[in-house]
Write a protein that holds these residues in place. Structure first.
Motif, PDB file in Angstrom:
ATOM      1  N   LEU A  75       0.813  -1.212   0.000  1.00  0.00           N
ATOM      2  CA  LEU A  75       0.000   0.000   0.000  1.00  0.00           C
ATOM      3  C   LEU A  75       0.846   1.261   0.000  1.00  0.00           C
ATOM      4  CD1 LEU A  75      -2.670  -1.144   2.621  1.00  0.00           C
ATOM      5  CD2 LEU A  75      -2.840  -1.195   0.118  1.00  0.00           C
ATOM      6  N   SER A  76       2.010   1.185   0.634  1.00  0.00           N
ATOM      7  CA  SER A  76       2.893   2.355   0.664  1.00  0.00           C
ATOM      8  C   SER A  76       4.304   1.917   1.009  1.00  0.00           C
ATOM      9  CB  SER A  76       2.404   3.381   1.691  1.00  0.00           C
ATOM     10  OG  SER A  76       2.552   2.884   3.005  1.00  0.00           O
ATOM     11  N   GLU A  77       5.242   2.806   0.730  1.00  0.00           N
ATOM     12  CA  GLU A  77       6.639   2.580   1.097  1.00  0.00           C
ATOM     13  C   GLU A  77       7.236   3.920   1.469  1.00  0.00           C
ATOM     14  OE1 GLU A  77      10.754   0.540  -0.582  1.00  0.00           O
ATOM     15  OE2 GLU A  77       8.912   0.405  -1.761  1.00  0.00           O
ATOM     16  N   VAL A  78       7.624   4.039   2.722  1.00  0.00           N
ATOM     17  CA  VAL A  78       8.242   5.259   3.224  1.00  0.00           C
ATOM     18  C   VAL A  78       9.555   4.872   3.896  1.00  0.00           C
ATOM     19  CG1 VAL A  78       7.977   7.234   4.773  1.00  0.00           C
ATOM     20  CG2 VAL A  78       5.969   6.303   3.594  1.00  0.00           C
ATOM     21  N   GLU A  79      10.657   5.360   3.340  1.00  0.00           N
ATOM     22  CA  GLU A  79      11.991   5.079   3.889  1.00  0.00           C
ATOM     23  C   GLU A  79      12.186   3.598   4.195  1.00  0.00           C
ATOM     24  OE1 GLU A  79      12.911   7.646   7.156  1.00  0.00           O
ATOM     25  OE2 GLU A  79      12.363   9.452   6.050  1.00  0.00           O
ATOM     26  N   ARG A  80      12.028   2.749   3.197  1.00  0.00           N
ATOM     27  CA  ARG A  80      12.217   1.294   3.296  1.00  0.00           C
ATOM     28  C   ARG A  80      11.152   0.611   4.155  1.00  0.00           C
ATOM     29  NH1 ARG A  80      17.812  -0.116   5.289  1.00  0.00           N
ATOM     30  NH2 ARG A  80      16.989  -2.197   4.946  1.00  0.00           N
ATOM     31  N   ARG A  81      10.226   1.335   4.719  1.00  0.00           N
ATOM     32  CA  ARG A  81       9.156   0.713   5.509  1.00  0.00           C
ATOM     33  C   ARG A  81       7.957   0.508   4.595  1.00  0.00           C
ATOM     34  NH1 ARG A  81       7.423   2.736  11.376  1.00  0.00           N
ATOM     35  NH2 ARG A  81       9.251   1.501  11.849  1.00  0.00           N
ATOM     36  N   LYS A  82       7.735  -0.759   4.229  1.00  0.00           N
ATOM     37  CA  LYS A  82       6.646  -1.106   3.321  1.00  0.00           C
ATOM     38  C   LYS A  82       5.419  -1.529   4.128  1.00  0.00           C
ATOM     39  CE  LYS A  82      10.032  -2.790   0.033  1.00  0.00           C
ATOM     40  NZ  LYS A  82      10.621  -3.962  -0.591  1.00  0.00           N
ATOM     41  N   THR A  83       4.288  -0.957   3.780  1.00  0.00           N
ATOM     42  CA  THR A  83       3.028  -1.307   4.439  1.00  0.00           C
ATOM     43  C   THR A  83       2.200  -2.138   3.470  1.00  0.00           C
ATOM     44  OG1 THR A  83       3.070   0.698   5.775  1.00  0.00           O
ATOM     45  CG2 THR A  83       0.938  -0.378   5.511  1.00  0.00           C
ATOM     46  N   TYR A  84       1.701  -3.256   3.977  1.00  0.00           N
ATOM     47  CA  TYR A  84       0.916  -4.183   3.169  1.00  0.00           C
ATOM     48  C   TYR A  84      -0.505  -4.278   3.695  1.00  0.00           C
ATOM     49  CZ  TYR A  84       5.227  -5.807   1.020  1.00  0.00           C
ATOM     50  OH  TYR A  84       6.400  -5.873   0.322  1.00  0.00           O
ATOM     51  N   GLY A  85      -1.408  -4.660   2.796  1.00  0.00           N
ATOM     52  CA  GLY A  85      -2.799  -4.879   3.170  1.00  0.00           C
ATOM     53  C   GLY A  85      -3.338  -6.098   2.441  1.00  0.00           C
ATOM     54  N   LEU A  86      -4.442  -6.611   2.922  1.00  0.00           N
ATOM     55  CA  LEU A  86      -5.109  -7.768   2.354  1.00  0.00           C
ATOM     56  C   LEU A  86      -5.932  -7.346   1.131  1.00  0.00           C
ATOM     57  CD1 LEU A  86      -5.349 -10.742   3.291  1.00  0.00           C
ATOM     58  CD2 LEU A  86      -7.363 -10.079   4.591  1.00  0.00           C
ATOM     59  N   THR A  87      -5.862  -8.099   0.053  1.00  0.00           N
ATOM     60  CA  THR A  87      -6.699  -7.832  -1.117  1.00  0.00           C
ATOM     61  C   THR A  87      -8.051  -8.519  -0.933  1.00  0.00           C
ATOM     62  OG1 THR A  87      -5.941  -9.807  -2.277  1.00  0.00           O
ATOM     63  CG2 THR A  87      -4.675  -7.765  -2.651  1.00  0.00           C
ATOM     64  N   ASP A  88      -8.993  -8.232  -1.814  1.00  0.00           N
ATOM     65  CA  ASP A  88     -10.280  -8.926  -1.771  1.00  0.00           C
ATOM     66  C   ASP A  88     -10.084 -10.432  -1.920  1.00  0.00           C
ATOM     67  OD1 ASP A  88     -11.580  -6.505  -1.474  1.00  0.00           O
ATOM     68  OD2 ASP A  88     -12.182  -6.365  -3.580  1.00  0.00           O
ATOM     69  N   LYS A  89      -9.195 -10.807  -2.823  1.00  0.00           N
ATOM     70  CA  LYS A  89      -8.894 -12.220  -3.039  1.00  0.00           C
ATOM     71  C   LYS A  89      -8.301 -12.839  -1.770  1.00  0.00           C
ATOM     72  CE  LYS A  89      -6.156 -14.993  -6.301  1.00  0.00           C
ATOM     73  NZ  LYS A  89      -5.217 -14.852  -7.435  1.00  0.00           N
ATOM     74  N   GLY A  90      -7.404 -12.118  -1.116  1.00  0.00           N
ATOM     75  CA  GLY A  90      -6.820 -12.592   0.130  1.00  0.00           C
ATOM     76  C   GLY A  90      -7.858 -12.772   1.220  1.00  0.00           C
ATOM     77  N   GLN A  91      -8.800 -11.866   1.263  1.00  0.00           N
ATOM     78  CA  GLN A  91      -9.878 -11.954   2.255  1.00  0.00           C
ATOM     79  C   GLN A  91     -10.736 -13.198   2.005  1.00  0.00           C
ATOM     80  OE1 GLN A  91     -11.979  -8.278   2.616  1.00  0.00           O
ATOM     81  NE2 GLN A  91     -13.298  -9.019   4.239  1.00  0.00           N
ATOM     82  N   LEU A  92     -11.031 -13.494   0.745  1.00  0.00           N
ATOM     83  CA  LEU A  92     -11.825 -14.686   0.412  1.00  0.00           C
ATOM     84  C   LEU A  92     -11.083 -15.973   0.751  1.00  0.00           C
ATOM     85  CD1 LEU A  92     -13.351 -13.540  -2.996  1.00  0.00           C
ATOM     86  CD2 LEU A  92     -14.564 -13.838  -0.822  1.00  0.00           C
ATOM     87  N   VAL A  93      -9.777 -16.005   0.476  1.00  0.00           N
ATOM     88  CA  VAL A  93      -8.970 -17.185   0.801  1.00  0.00           C
ATOM     89  C   VAL A  93      -8.908 -17.366   2.316  1.00  0.00           C
ATOM     90  CG1 VAL A  93      -6.619 -18.141   0.721  1.00  0.00           C
ATOM     91  CG2 VAL A  93      -7.654 -17.188  -1.350  1.00  0.00           C
ATOM     92  N   LEU A  94      -8.713 -16.293   3.044  1.00  0.00           N
ATOM     93  CA  LEU A  94      -8.693 -16.364   4.510  1.00  0.00           C
ATOM     94  C   LEU A  94     -10.030 -16.863   5.040  1.00  0.00           C
ATOM     95  CD1 LEU A  94      -7.306 -15.825   7.238  1.00  0.00           C
ATOM     96  CD2 LEU A  94      -8.100 -13.458   7.062  1.00  0.00           C
ATOM     97  N   ALA A  95     -11.130 -16.360   4.505  1.00  0.00           N
ATOM     98  CA  ALA A  95     -12.467 -16.785   4.947  1.00  0.00           C
ATOM     99  C   ALA A  95     -12.679 -18.274   4.685  1.00  0.00           C
ATOM    100  CB  ALA A  95     -13.549 -15.965   4.247  1.00  0.00           C
ATOM    101  N   GLU A  96     -12.214 -18.765   3.550  1.00  0.00           N
ATOM    102  CA  GLU A  96     -12.367 -20.193   3.248  1.00  0.00           C
ATOM    103  C   GLU A  96     -11.515 -21.041   4.184  1.00  0.00           C
ATOM    104  OE1 GLU A  96     -13.589 -23.787   1.465  1.00  0.00           O
ATOM    105  OE2 GLU A  96     -14.512 -21.826   1.711  1.00  0.00           O
ATOM    106  N   GLN A  97     -10.315 -20.569   4.517  1.00  0.00           N
ATOM    107  CA  GLN A  97      -9.467 -21.303   5.475  1.00  0.00           C
ATOM    108  C   GLN A  97     -10.138 -21.345   6.847  1.00  0.00           C
ATOM    109  OE1 GLN A  97      -6.704 -23.053   5.030  1.00  0.00           O
ATOM    110  NE2 GLN A  97      -6.231 -23.466   7.164  1.00  0.00           N
TER     111      GLN A  97
END
Length: 112
Positions: A66-88
């Motif tokens: 989602l962003s990268e500030v001074e080597r600090r990368k922020t990640y988030g779950l995609t819709d696809k990731g949310q569906l896979v997590l829900a199925e698990q």
């Protein structure tokens, strides 16, 4: 969204916790801490493992940077990731129900 879950599931314990922790956007260090706390210390992810997981999950389309500030990368779950997590989670709930049933019958047999 139609997903072939077979190519993603079952998730490893570490991957499950990474996806679950990313219900809110996080950078690597915060995610490592959150996974350890959520798993009650059962899963500890080091930086090398985490960044390998980030690369693989991003390539699979389950998370996104989602962003990268001074080597600090922020990640988030995609819709696809949310569906896979829900199925698990659904699959784990079935396992828990069956495990509880089996144990309750074992314990009932011991009492007889």
């Amino acid at each position: 969204m139609d997903i072939n879950y077979a190519k993603f599931l079952p998730l490893s314990e570490a991957t499950f916790y990474v996806l679950a922790a990313l219900r809110e956007p996080l950078h690597g260090y915060a995610l490592m801490q959150k996974v350890e706390a959520m798993s009650e210390g059962n899963v500890v992810i080091g930086p090398g493992t985490l960044y390998g997981a980030f690369a693989a999950l991003e390539k699979q389309g389950l998370i996104e940077k989602l962003s990268e500030v001074e080597r600090r990368k922020t990640y988030g779950l995609t819709d696809k990731g949310q569906l896979v997590l829900a199925e698990q989670v659904r699959r784990l709930a079935v396992m828990v129900r069956n495990g509880q049933f089996a144990l309750s019958h074992l314990n009932a047999g011991e009492a007889a």
